[in-house]
Design a protein around this motif. Structure first.
Motif, mmCIF file in Angstrom:
data_model
loop_
_atom_site.group_PDB
_atom_site.id
_atom_site.type_symbol
_atom_site.label_atom_id
_atom_site.label_comp_id
_atom_site.label_asym_id
_atom_site.label_seq_id
_atom_site.Cartn_x
_atom_site.Cartn_y
_atom_site.Cartn_z
ATOM 1 N N LEU A 12 0.850 -1.182 0.000
ATOM 2 C CA LEU A 12 0.000 0.000 0.000
ATOM 3 C C LEU A 12 0.887 1.233 0.000
ATOM 4 C CD1 LEU A 12 -2.755 1.488 0.401
ATOM 5 C CD2 LEU A 12 -2.374 1.233 2.854
ATOM 6 N N SER A 13 0.714 2.088 -0.992
ATOM 7 C CA SER A 13 1.473 3.330 -1.065
ATOM 8 C C SER A 13 1.013 4.266 0.049
ATOM 9 C CB SER A 13 1.266 4.000 -2.428
ATOM 10 O OG SER A 13 1.896 5.253 -2.444
ATOM 11 N N GLU A 31 8.229 1.459 -9.380
ATOM 12 C CA GLU A 31 9.669 1.321 -9.617
ATOM 13 C C GLU A 31 10.469 2.384 -8.871
ATOM 14 O OE1 GLU A 31 9.651 1.292 -13.888
ATOM 15 O OE2 GLU A 31 9.536 -0.895 -13.943
ATOM 16 N N LYS A 32 9.899 3.566 -8.656
ATOM 17 C CA LYS A 32 10.598 4.630 -7.927
ATOM 18 C C LYS A 32 10.889 4.253 -6.481
ATOM 19 C CE LYS A 32 9.282 8.798 -10.400
ATOM 20 N NZ LYS A 32 8.534 10.060 -10.352
ATOM 21 N N VAL A 33 10.034 3.419 -5.887
ATOM 22 C CA VAL A 33 10.275 2.991 -4.505
ATOM 23 C C VAL A 33 11.109 1.709 -4.437
ATOM 24 C CG1 VAL A 33 8.262 4.150 -3.534
ATOM 25 C CG2 VAL A 33 8.059 1.786 -4.285
ATOM 26 N N GLY A 34 11.602 1.261 -5.615
ATOM 27 C CA GLY A 34 12.512 0.120 -5.653
ATOM 28 C C GLY A 34 11.854 -1.246 -5.698
ATOM 29 N N VAL A 44 -1.252 -1.067 -4.151
ATOM 30 C CA VAL A 44 -2.497 -0.364 -3.843
ATOM 31 C C VAL A 44 -2.211 1.129 -3.684
ATOM 32 C CG1 VAL A 44 -4.462 -0.238 -2.260
ATOM 33 C CG2 VAL A 44 -3.292 -2.432 -2.631
ATOM 34 N N PHE A 45 -3.047 1.940 -4.310
ATOM 35 C CA PHE A 45 -2.917 3.392 -4.261
ATOM 36 C C PHE A 45 -4.249 3.989 -3.811
ATOM 37 C CE2 PHE A 45 -0.219 1.703 -7.592
ATOM 38 C CZ PHE A 45 1.013 2.287 -7.322
ATOM 39 N N LEU A 46 -4.193 4.989 -2.936
ATOM 40 C CA LEU A 46 -5.393 5.686 -2.483
ATOM 41 C C LEU A 46 -5.326 7.150 -2.907
ATOM 42 C CD1 LEU A 46 -5.703 4.313 1.175
ATOM 43 C CD2 LEU A 46 -6.830 3.465 -0.896
ATOM 44 N N SER A 47 -6.489 7.724 -3.163
ATOM 45 C CA SER A 47 -6.561 9.138 -3.544
ATOM 46 C C SER A 47 -6.330 10.029 -2.320
ATOM 47 C CB SER A 47 -7.924 9.451 -4.163
ATOM 48 O OG SER A 47 -8.942 9.300 -3.190
ATOM 49 N N ASN A 83 8.468 8.204 7.246
ATOM 50 C CA ASN A 83 9.284 8.089 6.027
ATOM 51 C C ASN A 83 9.126 6.752 5.309
ATOM 52 O OD1 ASN A 83 10.319 10.678 6.405
ATOM 53 N ND2 ASN A 83 11.954 9.902 7.712
ATOM 54 N N GLU A 84 8.095 5.991 5.622
ATOM 55 C CA GLU A 84 7.814 4.751 4.901
ATOM 56 C C GLU A 84 7.096 5.085 3.599
ATOM 57 O OE1 GLU A 84 6.846 0.549 7.143
ATOM 58 O OE2 GLU A 84 5.453 2.190 7.369
#
Length: 117
Positions: A12-13, A31-34, A44-47, A83-84
């Motif tokens: 989860l972002s 990919e930016k978070v590795g 998973v992405f939330l608005s 910072n997660e």
């Protein structure tokens, strides 16, 4: 309940995501978070308002994108460390999140693990 094999991880972002983003922009965020977007894991992405969710994963040669928009209420984010960039969820936590349950209030018992010798 969603049936997901235990080998599949669910990330989860922690950052709010613009829900206008498509599969390729979301995959670049992964990919930016590795993380490997082609691994078969769920992302998973939330608005910003937490009333919309997208789940991205790679399956059999193509991306799959699930989208859920709540008519009322918000998705409750789990507690996270400072910072997660992502929080690792289990499949039942994802189901509860999508159902609107505040999973930060759920307390699980300690699981038994064999002693290391």
């Amino acid at each position: 309940m969603i049936s997901i094999p235990s080998s599949v991880r669910i990330y989860l972002s922690t950052e709010p995501t613009d829900m206008r983003k498509g599969v390729y922009t979301l995959s670049s965020l992964v990919e930016k978070v590795g993380l490997d977007v082609y691994s078969g894991h769920l992302f998973v992405f939330l608005s910003r308002k937490r009333d919309k969710a997208k789940i991205l994963f790679w399956d059999n040669g193509g991306f799959v994108l699930y989208y859920k928009s709540l008519e009322k209420g918000t998705f409750k984010r789990p507690l996270q460390k400072e910072n997660e960039k992502t929080v690792l969820l289990e499949s039942d936590q994802l189901s509860m999140l999508l159902a609107g349950v505040d999973i930060s209030r759920i307390h699980r018992p300690n699981r038994w693990r064999p002693k290391k010798t």
